[in-house]
Design an enzyme around this catalytic site. Sequence first.
Site, PDB file in Angstrom:
ATOM      1  CG  ASN A  60     -12.003   5.849  10.807  1.00 55.90           C
ATOM      2  OD1 ASN A  60     -11.909   5.821   9.599  1.00 55.90           O
ATOM      3  ND2 ASN A  60     -11.873   7.006  11.453  1.00 55.90           N
ATOM      4  CE  LYS A 106      -3.568  -0.553   2.607  1.00 56.30           C
ATOM      5  NZ  LYS A 106      -4.168  -0.435   4.033  1.00 56.30           N
ATOM      6  CE  LYS A 165      -3.524  -3.459  10.113  1.00 61.76           C
ATOM      7  NZ  LYS A 165      -3.845  -2.245   8.953  1.00 61.76           N
ATOM      8  CB  SER A 167      -0.667   7.951   8.714  1.00 63.75           C
ATOM      9  OG  SER A 167      -1.617   7.504   9.552  1.00 63.75           O
TER      10      SER A 167
HETATM   11  P1  NAD Z   1     -13.979   0.154  13.045  1.00 58.39           P
HETATM   12  O1  NAD Z   1     -13.682  -0.843  14.190  1.00 58.39           O
HETATM   13  O2  NAD Z   1     -13.962   1.472  13.246  1.00 58.39           O
HETATM   14  O3  NAD Z   1     -15.037  -0.330  12.290  1.00 58.39           O
HETATM   15  C1  NAD Z   1     -15.548  -1.704  11.774  1.00 58.39           C
HETATM   16  C2  NAD Z   1     -16.859  -1.870  11.439  1.00 58.39           C
HETATM   17  O4  NAD Z   1     -17.211  -3.155  10.759  1.00 58.39           O
HETATM   18  C3  NAD Z   1     -17.688  -1.655  12.683  1.00 58.39           C
HETATM   19  O5  NAD Z   1     -19.106  -0.982  12.186  1.00 58.39           O
HETATM   20  C4  NAD Z   1     -18.340  -3.090  12.777  1.00 58.39           C
HETATM   21  O6  NAD Z   1     -19.385  -3.207  13.469  1.00 58.39           O
HETATM   22  C5  NAD Z   1     -18.267  -3.570  11.315  1.00 58.39           C
HETATM   23  N1  NAD Z   1     -18.137  -5.116  11.165  1.00 58.39           N
HETATM   24  C6  NAD Z   1     -17.403  -6.198  11.994  1.00 58.39           C
HETATM   25  N2  NAD Z   1     -17.508  -7.117  11.588  1.00 58.39           N
HETATM   26  C7  NAD Z   1     -18.543  -7.314  10.718  1.00 58.39           C
HETATM   27  C8  NAD Z   1     -19.485  -8.106  10.134  1.00 58.39           C
HETATM   28  N3  NAD Z   1     -19.128  -9.503  10.374  1.00 58.39           N
HETATM   29  N4  NAD Z   1     -20.446  -7.702   9.481  1.00 58.39           N
HETATM   30  C9  NAD Z   1     -20.679  -6.446   9.435  1.00 58.39           C
HETATM   31  N5  NAD Z   1     -20.073  -5.701  10.037  1.00 58.39           N
HETATM   32  C10 NAD Z   1     -19.115  -5.899  10.510  1.00 58.39           C
HETATM   33  O7  NAD Z   1     -12.709  -0.150  12.008  1.00 58.39           O
HETATM   34  P2  NAD Z   1     -12.049   0.705  10.712  1.00 58.39           P
HETATM   35  O8  NAD Z   1     -11.069   1.541  10.989  1.00 58.39           O
HETATM   36  O9  NAD Z   1     -13.539   1.465  10.000  1.00 58.39           O
HETATM   37  O10 NAD Z   1     -11.635  -0.355   9.801  1.00 58.39           O
HETATM   38  C11 NAD Z   1     -12.569  -1.270   8.947  1.00 58.39           C
HETATM   39  C12 NAD Z   1     -11.723  -1.933   7.750  1.00 58.39           C
HETATM   40  O11 NAD Z   1     -10.776  -0.890   7.083  1.00 58.39           O
HETATM   41  C13 NAD Z   1     -10.467  -2.578   8.354  1.00 58.39           C
HETATM   42  O12 NAD Z   1     -10.476  -3.846   7.312  1.00 58.39           O
HETATM   43  C14 NAD Z   1      -9.482  -1.896   8.422  1.00 58.39           C
HETATM   44  O13 NAD Z   1      -8.036  -2.738   8.470  1.00 58.39           O
HETATM   45  C15 NAD Z   1      -9.471  -1.041   7.149  1.00 58.39           C
HETATM   46  N6  NAD Z   1      -8.714   0.077   6.934  1.00 58.39           N
HETATM   47  C16 NAD Z   1      -8.695   1.206   8.295  1.00 58.39           C
HETATM   48  C17 NAD Z   1      -8.154   2.220   8.013  1.00 58.39           C
HETATM   49  C18 NAD Z   1      -8.347   3.378   9.183  1.00 58.39           C
HETATM   50  O14 NAD Z   1      -7.684   4.401   8.791  1.00 58.39           O
HETATM   51  N7  NAD Z   1      -9.088   3.155  10.245  1.00 58.39           N
HETATM   52  C19 NAD Z   1      -7.118   2.438   7.034  1.00 58.39           C
HETATM   53  C20 NAD Z   1      -7.013   1.247   5.976  1.00 58.39           C
HETATM   54  C21 NAD Z   1      -7.854   0.328   6.230  1.00 58.39           C
END
Ligand code: NAD
Length: 448
Positions: A221, A94, A106, A349
Amino acid sequence: MADETNPFFIVQGQLRRAVDNLDLGEGVYNLLKDPMRVIEVAVPVRMDDDRIETFIGYRSQHTDATGPTKGGIRFHPSVSVDEVKGLSMWMTFKTAVMGLPYGGAKGGVICDPQQMSERELEELSRGYIRRLAPMMGPEVDIPAPDVNTSSQIMGWMLDEFDRVRGQHLPGFITGKPLVLGGSEGRNSATGRGVVFTIAAAARRIGLDLKEATAAIQGFGNVGSYTAHYLDQAGTKVVAVEDVRGGAYNPKGLDVPKLLQYVAEHRTVSGFPGSEPIDTKQLFGLDVDILVPAALENQIDEANARLVKAKIIAEAANGPTTPEGDHLLASRGVFIIPDILCNAGGVTVSYFEWVQNTMGYYWPPQEVDRKLRAMMTKAFDTVYKMKQTHQVSMREAAYLVAVHRVAEAAEARGWVHRKRAPEIPSDQLQAMATTMPEAPASAPVANGP
Ligand code: NAD
Protein backbone atom coordinates in the site's frame (compact mmCIF):
# COMPACT_ATOMS: atom_id res chain seq x y z
CA MET A 1 14.58 -10.55 19.16
CA ALA A 2 17.88 -8.77 19.82
CA ASP A 3 17.62 -5.67 22.03
CA GLU A 4 18.98 -3.33 19.35
CA THR A 5 16.26 -4.33 16.88
CA ASN A 6 13.42 -4.68 19.41
CA PRO A 7 10.92 -1.86 18.61
CA PHE A 8 9.82 -1.71 22.24
CA PHE A 9 13.35 -1.00 23.51
CA ILE A 10 14.07 1.36 20.61
CA VAL A 11 11.04 3.54 21.33
CA GLN A 12 11.81 3.49 25.07
CA GLY A 13 15.25 4.92 24.17
CA GLN A 14 13.63 7.61 22.02
CA LEU A 15 11.24 8.47 24.86
CA ARG A 16 14.13 8.58 27.35
CA ARG A 17 16.03 11.14 25.25
CA ALA A 18 12.96 13.35 24.77
CA VAL A 19 12.07 13.28 28.48
CA ASP A 20 15.67 14.19 29.39
CA ASN A 21 15.92 16.93 26.75
CA LEU A 22 12.68 18.47 27.98
CA ASP A 23 13.69 17.87 31.62
CA LEU A 24 10.26 16.38 32.34
CA GLY A 25 11.47 14.02 35.06
CA GLU A 26 11.22 10.31 35.89
CA GLY A 27 7.46 10.45 36.54
CA VAL A 28 6.74 11.16 32.87
CA TYR A 29 9.20 8.51 31.68
CA ASN A 30 7.76 5.88 34.02
CA LEU A 31 4.20 6.69 32.97
CA LEU A 32 4.91 6.40 29.24
CA LYS A 33 7.60 3.71 29.03
CA ASP A 34 5.02 0.86 29.10
CA PRO A 35 1.60 0.47 27.47
CA MET A 36 -1.35 1.02 29.80
CA ARG A 37 -2.94 -2.24 28.60
CA VAL A 38 -1.72 -5.23 26.56
CA ILE A 39 -4.15 -7.98 25.61
CA GLU A 40 -3.25 -11.43 24.27
CA VAL A 41 -5.90 -13.47 22.48
CA ALA A 42 -6.12 -17.02 21.14
CA VAL A 43 -8.38 -17.27 18.09
CA PRO A 44 -9.56 -20.66 16.81
CA VAL A 45 -10.14 -20.86 13.05
CA ARG A 46 -11.61 -23.78 11.12
CA MET A 47 -9.22 -24.17 8.20
CA ASP A 48 -10.28 -25.27 4.72
CA ASP A 49 -9.08 -28.83 5.38
CA ASP A 50 -11.38 -28.96 8.47
CA ARG A 51 -8.51 -28.74 10.98
CA ILE A 52 -9.00 -26.17 13.74
CA GLU A 53 -5.94 -23.97 14.12
CA THR A 54 -5.49 -21.52 16.99
CA PHE A 55 -3.82 -18.21 16.16
CA ILE A 56 -2.24 -15.93 18.76
CA GLY A 57 -2.87 -12.20 18.52
CA TYR A 58 -2.19 -9.08 20.56
CA ARG A 59 -3.53 -5.59 21.05
CA SER A 60 -1.43 -3.02 22.85
CA GLN A 61 -3.09 0.21 23.99
CA HIS A 62 -0.26 2.52 24.97
CA THR A 63 -1.91 5.59 26.47
CA ASP A 64 -5.25 7.35 26.19
CA ALA A 65 -4.01 10.58 27.77
CA THR A 66 -4.80 12.50 24.57
CA GLY A 67 -7.87 10.56 23.42
CA PRO A 68 -9.08 7.07 22.43
CA THR A 69 -6.22 4.84 21.34
CA LYS A 70 -5.70 4.38 17.60
CA GLY A 71 -3.56 2.10 15.47
CA GLY A 72 -3.43 -0.59 12.82
CA ILE A 73 -3.64 -4.36 12.93
CA ARG A 74 -1.01 -6.42 11.11
CA PHE A 75 -1.11 -10.05 10.03
CA HIS A 76 2.44 -11.41 9.78
CA PRO A 77 4.45 -14.47 10.86
CA SER A 78 6.97 -12.32 12.78
CA VAL A 79 4.41 -10.47 14.96
CA SER A 80 5.48 -10.49 18.63
CA VAL A 81 4.23 -8.86 21.79
CA ASP A 82 7.25 -6.53 21.93
CA GLU A 83 6.76 -5.51 18.31
CA VAL A 84 3.12 -4.66 18.98
CA LYS A 85 4.00 -2.77 22.18
CA GLY A 86 6.70 -0.75 20.43
CA LEU A 87 4.44 0.03 17.48
CA SER A 88 1.65 1.17 19.83
CA MET A 89 4.04 3.66 21.44
CA TRP A 90 5.10 4.97 18.04
CA MET A 91 1.38 5.50 17.32
CA THR A 92 1.04 7.64 20.45
CA PHE A 93 3.91 9.84 19.32
CA LYS A 94 2.67 9.90 15.72
CA THR A 95 -0.80 11.10 16.64
CA ALA A 96 0.78 13.61 19.05
CA VAL A 97 3.16 15.04 16.47
CA MET A 98 0.15 15.56 14.17
CA GLY A 99 -1.93 17.08 16.98
CA LEU A 100 -4.69 14.44 16.56
CA PRO A 101 -7.05 13.76 19.48
CA TYR A 102 -5.87 10.17 19.94
CA GLY A 103 -3.50 8.01 21.91
CA GLY A 104 -1.63 5.07 20.40
CA ALA A 105 -2.43 1.39 19.91
CA LYS A 106 -1.37 -1.48 17.68
CA GLY A 107 -2.57 -4.99 17.04
CA GLY A 108 -1.13 -8.04 15.39
CA VAL A 109 -1.82 -11.69 14.70
CA ILE A 110 0.90 -14.29 14.17
CA CYS A 111 -0.09 -15.84 10.85
CA ASP A 112 1.03 -16.12 7.26
CA PRO A 113 -1.78 -14.60 5.17
CA GLN A 114 -0.03 -15.70 1.96
CA GLN A 115 -0.79 -19.31 2.97
CA MET A 116 -4.43 -18.68 3.95
CA SER A 117 -7.60 -18.67 1.86
CA GLU A 118 -9.94 -15.69 1.83
CA ARG A 119 -12.46 -17.62 3.96
CA GLU A 120 -9.81 -18.48 6.57
CA LEU A 121 -8.70 -14.84 6.69
CA GLU A 122 -12.29 -13.69 7.18
CA GLU A 123 -12.80 -16.13 10.05
CA LEU A 124 -9.53 -15.04 11.67
CA SER A 125 -10.42 -11.34 11.32
CA ARG A 126 -13.86 -11.86 12.86
CA GLY A 127 -12.53 -14.07 15.67
CA TYR A 128 -9.82 -11.56 16.60
CA ILE A 129 -12.40 -8.76 16.89
CA ARG A 130 -14.86 -10.94 18.89
CA ARG A 131 -12.13 -11.52 21.46
CA LEU A 132 -11.22 -7.83 21.71
CA ALA A 133 -14.65 -6.20 21.31
CA PRO A 134 -15.15 -5.50 25.05
CA MET A 135 -11.97 -3.37 25.05
CA MET A 136 -12.62 -1.49 21.79
CA GLY A 137 -14.99 1.06 20.32
CA PRO A 138 -15.17 4.45 18.57
CA GLU A 139 -14.46 6.27 21.85
CA VAL A 140 -12.12 3.60 23.28
CA ASP A 141 -9.73 2.07 20.76
CA ILE A 142 -10.02 2.38 16.98
CA PRO A 143 -8.17 -0.05 14.68
CA ALA A 144 -7.05 0.44 11.06
CA PRO A 145 -5.15 -1.47 8.35
CA ASP A 146 -1.44 -2.23 8.53
CA VAL A 147 0.86 -4.83 6.97
CA ASN A 148 -1.21 -7.49 5.14
CA THR A 149 -4.59 -6.15 6.27
CA SER A 150 -6.81 -4.54 3.64
CA SER A 151 -10.00 -2.48 3.54
CA GLN A 152 -11.90 -5.75 2.98
CA ILE A 153 -10.50 -7.05 6.29
CA MET A 154 -11.60 -3.79 7.96
CA GLY A 155 -15.08 -4.39 6.48
CA TRP A 156 -15.29 -7.87 8.07
CA MET A 157 -14.00 -6.52 11.38
CA LEU A 158 -16.55 -3.71 11.38
CA ASP A 159 -19.37 -6.15 10.63
CA GLU A 160 -18.29 -8.42 13.48
CA PHE A 161 -18.08 -5.50 15.91
CA ASP A 162 -21.52 -4.22 14.84
CA ARG A 163 -22.99 -7.71 15.39
CA VAL A 164 -21.44 -8.03 18.86
CA ARG A 165 -22.73 -4.59 19.88
CA GLY A 166 -26.04 -4.80 18.00
CA GLN A 167 -25.49 -1.30 16.62
CA HIS A 168 -24.03 0.42 13.58
CA LEU A 169 -20.79 1.99 14.75
CA PRO A 170 -18.81 2.93 11.62
CA GLY A 171 -16.37 5.01 13.70
CA PHE A 172 -15.13 1.77 15.32
CA ILE A 173 -12.59 1.16 12.55
CA THR A 174 -10.94 3.19 9.80
CA GLY A 175 -9.61 2.22 6.40
CA LYS A 176 -12.90 0.43 5.67
CA PRO A 177 -14.57 0.29 2.24
CA LEU A 178 -16.21 3.54 1.08
CA VAL A 179 -19.64 1.90 1.02
CA LEU A 180 -19.38 1.19 4.78
CA GLY A 181 -18.38 4.76 5.66
CA GLY A 182 -14.75 4.79 4.59
CA SER A 183 -13.14 8.06 3.60
CA GLU A 184 -12.13 9.13 0.14
CA GLY A 185 -8.35 9.16 -0.06
CA ARG A 186 -7.72 6.73 2.84
CA ASN A 187 -6.08 3.99 0.75
CA SER A 188 -3.60 6.40 -0.76
CA ALA A 189 -3.19 8.62 2.33
CA THR A 190 0.03 7.24 3.76
CA GLY A 191 1.91 7.37 0.44
CA ARG A 192 0.38 10.78 -0.29
CA GLY A 193 1.56 12.08 3.09
CA VAL A 194 5.02 10.58 2.55
CA VAL A 195 5.34 12.60 -0.65
CA PHE A 196 4.10 15.81 1.03
CA THR A 197 6.89 15.45 3.60
CA ILE A 198 9.46 14.60 0.89
CA ALA A 199 8.43 17.78 -0.96
CA ALA A 200 8.82 19.82 2.25
CA ALA A 201 12.26 18.29 2.95
CA ALA A 202 13.36 18.82 -0.66
CA ARG A 203 12.46 22.51 -0.39
CA ARG A 204 14.61 22.80 2.77
CA ILE A 205 17.69 21.30 1.11
CA GLY A 206 17.17 22.93 -2.29
CA LEU A 207 16.36 19.73 -4.19
CA ASP A 208 14.07 20.02 -7.21
CA LEU A 209 11.75 17.00 -7.23
CA LYS A 210 11.49 17.22 -11.03
CA GLU A 211 15.24 16.59 -11.27
CA ALA A 212 15.38 14.01 -8.46
CA THR A 213 15.69 10.22 -8.40
CA ALA A 214 14.24 7.80 -5.86
CA ALA A 215 14.41 4.16 -4.75
CA ILE A 216 11.68 2.45 -2.74
CA GLN A 217 11.89 -0.70 -0.62
CA GLY A 218 8.45 -2.29 -0.14
CA PHE A 219 5.74 -2.06 -2.79
CA GLY A 220 2.54 -2.67 -0.89
CA ASN A 221 0.00 0.00 0.00
CA VAL A 222 2.51 2.61 1.15
CA GLY A 223 5.35 1.92 -1.30
CA SER A 224 3.14 1.79 -4.39
CA TYR A 225 1.26 5.02 -3.64
CA THR A 226 4.56 6.72 -2.77
CA ALA A 227 5.89 5.67 -6.19
CA HIS A 228 2.72 6.94 -7.85
CA TYR A 229 2.86 10.38 -6.22
CA LEU A 230 6.63 10.75 -6.69
CA ASP A 231 6.10 9.94 -10.36
CA GLN A 232 3.36 12.59 -10.53
CA ALA A 233 5.75 15.09 -8.94
CA GLY A 234 8.22 14.43 -11.76
CA THR A 235 10.71 12.37 -9.72
CA LYS A 236 12.33 9.43 -11.47
CA VAL A 237 11.66 6.22 -9.54
CA VAL A 238 14.64 4.07 -10.56
CA ALA A 239 14.29 1.06 -8.23
CA VAL A 240 11.62 -0.75 -6.22
CA GLU A 241 11.71 -3.95 -4.23
CA ASP A 242 9.25 -6.26 -2.52
CA VAL A 243 9.65 -9.47 -0.59
CA ARG A 244 9.92 -11.48 -3.82
CA GLY A 245 12.54 -9.38 -5.63
CA GLY A 246 13.49 -6.01 -7.07
CA ALA A 247 13.25 -4.03 -10.31
CA TYR A 248 15.86 -1.45 -11.40
CA ASN A 249 16.14 0.82 -14.39
CA PRO A 250 18.63 3.71 -14.10
CA LYS A 251 16.59 5.68 -16.67
CA GLY A 252 13.50 5.45 -14.46
CA LEU A 253 10.75 2.82 -14.19
CA ASP A 254 7.46 3.39 -15.97
CA VAL A 255 5.41 3.69 -12.75
CA PRO A 256 1.86 3.41 -14.23
CA LYS A 257 2.91 0.25 -16.13
CA LEU A 258 4.65 -1.07 -13.01
CA LEU A 259 1.46 -0.64 -10.98
CA GLN A 260 -0.48 -2.52 -13.62
CA TYR A 261 2.17 -5.27 -13.66
CA VAL A 262 2.01 -5.62 -9.86
CA ALA A 263 -1.80 -5.81 -9.95
CA GLU A 264 -1.47 -8.81 -12.28
CA HIS A 265 1.67 -10.55 -10.94
CA ARG A 266 1.56 -9.62 -7.20
CA THR A 267 5.27 -8.66 -7.35
CA VAL A 268 7.61 -6.13 -8.94
CA SER A 269 10.04 -8.92 -9.77
CA GLY A 270 10.40 -9.57 -13.49
CA PHE A 271 8.92 -6.21 -14.54
CA PRO A 272 9.73 -5.90 -18.27
CA GLY A 273 12.51 -3.40 -19.03
CA SER A 274 14.07 -3.70 -15.57
CA GLU A 275 17.03 -5.56 -14.07
CA PRO A 276 16.76 -7.47 -10.79
CA ILE A 277 18.14 -5.70 -7.70
CA ASP A 278 18.54 -6.86 -4.08
CA THR A 279 18.12 -4.91 -0.83
CA LYS A 280 21.78 -3.97 -0.35
CA GLN A 281 22.11 -2.78 -3.94
CA LEU A 282 18.91 -0.73 -3.61
CA PHE A 283 20.02 0.96 -0.40
CA GLY A 284 23.42 1.76 -2.00
CA LEU A 285 22.03 3.36 -5.18
CA ASP A 286 23.17 6.85 -6.06
CA VAL A 287 19.68 8.36 -5.72
CA ASP A 288 18.47 11.56 -4.07
CA ILE A 289 15.61 9.99 -2.11
CA LEU A 290 15.46 6.61 -0.42
CA VAL A 291 12.10 5.36 0.85
CA PRO A 292 12.04 2.32 3.15
CA ALA A 293 8.38 1.26 2.98
CA ALA A 294 8.52 -2.39 4.13
CA LEU A 295 9.22 -3.38 7.72
CA GLU A 296 11.30 -2.41 10.78
CA ASN A 297 15.11 -2.47 11.07
CA GLN A 298 15.93 -2.50 7.36
CA ILE A 299 18.59 0.24 7.56
CA ASP A 300 21.03 -1.10 10.12
CA GLU A 301 24.59 0.12 10.52
CA ALA A 302 25.88 -1.99 7.62
CA ASN A 303 23.15 -0.85 5.21
CA ALA A 304 23.45 2.77 6.43
CA ARG A 305 27.12 2.76 5.31
CA LEU A 306 25.94 2.08 1.75
CA VAL A 307 23.43 4.96 1.61
CA LYS A 308 24.19 7.80 -0.82
CA ALA A 309 20.72 9.42 -0.74
CA LYS A 310 20.26 12.99 0.53
CA ILE A 311 16.80 12.32 1.97
CA ILE A 312 15.51 9.21 3.71
CA ALA A 313 11.73 9.21 3.97
CA GLU A 314 10.73 6.68 6.62
CA ALA A 315 7.47 5.45 5.12
CA ALA A 316 7.65 2.24 7.18
CA ASN A 317 7.51 2.26 10.96
CA GLY A 318 10.94 1.95 12.58
CA PRO A 319 12.88 1.14 9.39
CA THR A 320 16.18 2.52 10.76
CA THR A 321 17.98 0.97 13.74
CA PRO A 322 19.45 3.39 16.33
CA GLU A 323 22.98 2.54 15.07
CA GLY A 324 21.96 3.15 11.46
CA ASP A 325 20.28 6.40 12.51
CA HIS A 326 23.39 7.61 14.30
CA LEU A 327 25.61 6.91 11.32
CA LEU A 328 23.26 8.60 8.84
CA ALA A 329 22.82 11.65 11.09
CA SER A 330 26.61 12.05 11.40
CA ARG A 331 26.76 12.13 7.59
CA GLY A 332 24.12 14.84 7.35
CA VAL A 333 21.42 12.76 5.64
CA PHE A 334 18.04 14.46 6.01
CA ILE A 335 15.87 11.82 7.70
CA ILE A 336 12.13 12.40 7.77
CA PRO A 337 11.26 10.33 10.85
CA ASP A 338 8.53 7.71 10.62
CA ILE A 339 6.23 9.32 13.18
CA LEU A 340 6.01 12.34 10.88
CA CYS A 341 6.66 10.84 7.42
CA ASN A 342 3.99 8.13 7.42
CA ALA A 343 1.40 10.01 9.51
CA GLY A 344 -0.80 10.66 6.47
CA GLY A 345 -2.57 7.35 7.04
CA VAL A 346 -3.64 8.04 10.59
CA THR A 347 -4.52 11.62 9.64
CA VAL A 348 -7.02 10.52 6.99
CA SER A 349 -8.19 7.82 9.44
CA TYR A 350 -8.96 10.73 11.76
CA PHE A 351 -10.86 12.45 8.92
CA GLU A 352 -12.77 9.18 8.37
CA TRP A 353 -13.72 8.98 12.06
CA VAL A 354 -14.79 12.66 12.05
CA GLN A 355 -16.95 12.03 8.95
CA ASN A 356 -18.48 8.92 10.59
CA THR A 357 -19.30 10.99 13.67
CA MET A 358 -20.95 13.69 11.52
CA GLY A 359 -22.56 11.25 9.10
CA TYR A 360 -21.46 13.66 6.36
CA TYR A 361 -18.78 12.87 3.81
CA TRP A 362 -16.16 15.00 2.04
CA PRO A 363 -15.13 14.78 -1.63
CA PRO A 364 -11.60 13.56 -2.45
CA GLN A 365 -10.27 17.06 -3.16
CA GLU A 366 -11.31 18.25 0.29
CA VAL A 367 -9.62 15.30 2.00
CA ASP A 368 -6.47 15.92 -0.01
CA ARG A 369 -6.43 19.64 0.78
CA LYS A 370 -6.88 19.01 4.50
CA LEU A 371 -4.20 16.31 4.49
CA ARG A 372 -1.70 18.54 2.70
CA ALA A 373 -2.38 21.36 5.20
CA MET A 374 -1.93 19.13 8.24
CA MET A 375 1.21 17.35 6.97
CA THR A 376 2.84 20.64 5.98
CA LYS A 377 2.02 22.23 9.31
CA ALA A 378 3.36 19.27 11.28
CA PHE A 379 6.54 19.23 9.17
CA ASP A 380 7.07 22.96 9.77
CA THR A 381 6.51 22.55 13.53
CA VAL A 382 9.09 19.76 13.74
CA TYR A 383 11.53 21.64 11.54
CA LYS A 384 11.28 24.74 13.73
CA MET A 385 11.88 22.60 16.79
CA LYS A 386 14.95 21.11 15.09
CA GLN A 387 16.32 24.57 14.38
CA THR A 388 15.55 25.98 17.83
CA HIS A 389 17.02 23.05 19.76
CA GLN A 390 19.74 22.11 17.23
CA VAL A 391 18.66 18.47 17.17
CA SER A 392 17.84 15.95 14.42
CA MET A 393 14.40 15.83 12.80
CA ARG A 394 13.73 12.62 14.75
CA GLU A 395 14.60 14.14 18.11
CA ALA A 396 12.62 17.25 17.24
CA ALA A 397 9.55 15.15 16.40
CA TYR A 398 9.83 13.39 19.77
CA LEU A 399 10.20 16.72 21.59
CA VAL A 400 6.96 17.97 20.02
CA ALA A 401 5.13 14.68 20.65
CA VAL A 402 6.30 13.89 24.18
CA HIS A 403 5.66 17.46 25.27
CA ARG A 404 2.04 17.19 24.18
CA VAL A 405 1.39 13.79 25.74
CA ALA A 406 3.06 14.81 29.02
CA GLU A 407 1.00 18.00 29.14
CA ALA A 408 -2.24 16.02 28.67
CA ALA A 409 -1.20 13.46 31.31
CA GLU A 410 -0.47 16.25 33.77
CA ALA A 411 -3.78 17.95 33.03
CA ARG A 412 -5.48 14.64 33.91
CA GLY A 413 -3.57 14.50 37.18
CA TRP A 414 -1.59 11.38 36.24
CA VAL A 415 1.84 12.90 36.64
CA HIS A 416 3.72 16.05 37.60
CA ARG A 417 6.19 17.26 35.04
CA LYS A 418 9.47 18.26 36.64
CA ARG A 419 9.29 21.52 34.75
CA ALA A 420 7.19 22.88 31.92
CA PRO A 421 9.46 22.88 28.85
CA GLU A 422 10.61 26.08 27.25
CA ILE A 423 9.05 25.69 23.88
CA PRO A 424 8.48 28.86 21.86
CA SER A 425 4.85 29.89 22.00
CA ASP A 426 4.41 29.79 18.22
CA GLN A 427 5.34 26.11 18.32
CA LEU A 428 2.90 25.45 21.12
CA GLN A 429 0.29 27.28 19.10
CA ALA A 430 1.07 25.07 16.12
CA MET A 431 0.39 22.03 18.28
CA ALA A 432 -3.19 23.05 18.96
CA THR A 433 -5.56 20.35 17.77
CA THR A 434 -7.57 22.69 15.59
CA MET A 435 -7.56 22.07 11.87
CA PRO A 436 -5.17 24.44 10.06
CA GLU A 437 -6.47 26.64 7.27
CA ALA A 438 -6.26 24.42 4.21
CA PRO A 439 -4.57 26.24 1.33
CA ALA A 440 -6.46 26.01 -1.94
CA SER A 441 -4.76 23.56 -4.26
CA ALA A 442 -5.40 21.82 -7.52
CA PRO A 443 -7.41 18.61 -7.29
CA VAL A 444 -5.20 15.55 -7.25
CA ALA A 445 -5.69 12.24 -9.01
CA ASN A 446 -7.12 9.50 -6.85
CA GLY A 447 -4.09 7.25 -7.09
CA PRO A 448 -3.16 4.08 -8.83
P1 NAD B 1 1.80 -3.98 2.79
O1 NAD B 1 1.61 -5.32 3.36
O2 NAD B 1 0.76 -3.43 1.88
O3 NAD B 1 3.21 -3.95 1.98
C1 NAD B 1 4.42 -4.34 2.53
C2 NAD B 1 5.43 -4.43 1.38
O4 NAD B 1 6.73 -4.69 1.91
C3 NAD B 1 5.13 -5.56 0.39
O5 NAD B 1 5.42 -5.12 -0.92
C4 NAD B 1 6.11 -6.64 0.81
O6 NAD B 1 6.42 -7.54 -0.25
C5 NAD B 1 7.30 -5.78 1.19
N1 NAD B 1 8.28 -6.46 2.03
C6 NAD B 1 8.08 -7.17 3.15
N2 NAD B 1 9.25 -7.64 3.61
C7 NAD B 1 10.21 -7.20 2.75
C8 NAD B 1 11.61 -7.37 2.67
N3 NAD B 1 12.26 -8.08 3.58
N4 NAD B 1 12.27 -6.77 1.66
C9 NAD B 1 11.62 -6.06 0.71
N5 NAD B 1 10.29 -5.87 0.74
C10 NAD B 1 9.60 -6.45 1.74
O7 NAD B 1 2.08 -3.00 4.02
P2 NAD B 1 1.94 -1.42 4.06
O8 NAD B 1 0.61 -1.09 4.60
O9 NAD B 1 2.40 -0.83 2.78
O10 NAD B 1 2.97 -1.07 5.24
C11 NAD B 1 4.37 -0.91 5.00
C12 NAD B 1 5.00 -0.19 6.18
O11 NAD B 1 4.36 1.07 6.36
C13 NAD B 1 4.87 -0.90 7.53
O12 NAD B 1 6.01 -0.59 8.31
C14 NAD B 1 3.65 -0.25 8.14
O13 NAD B 1 3.63 -0.35 9.55
C15 NAD B 1 3.86 1.17 7.68
N6 NAD B 1 2.66 2.00 7.68
C16 NAD B 1 1.54 1.66 6.97
C17 NAD B 1 0.44 2.51 6.97
C18 NAD B 1 -0.78 2.22 6.13
O14 NAD B 1 -1.66 3.09 6.06
N7 NAD B 1 -0.89 1.09 5.46
C19 NAD B 1 0.46 3.69 7.72
C20 NAD B 1 1.63 4.02 8.41
C21 NAD B 1 2.72 3.17 8.38
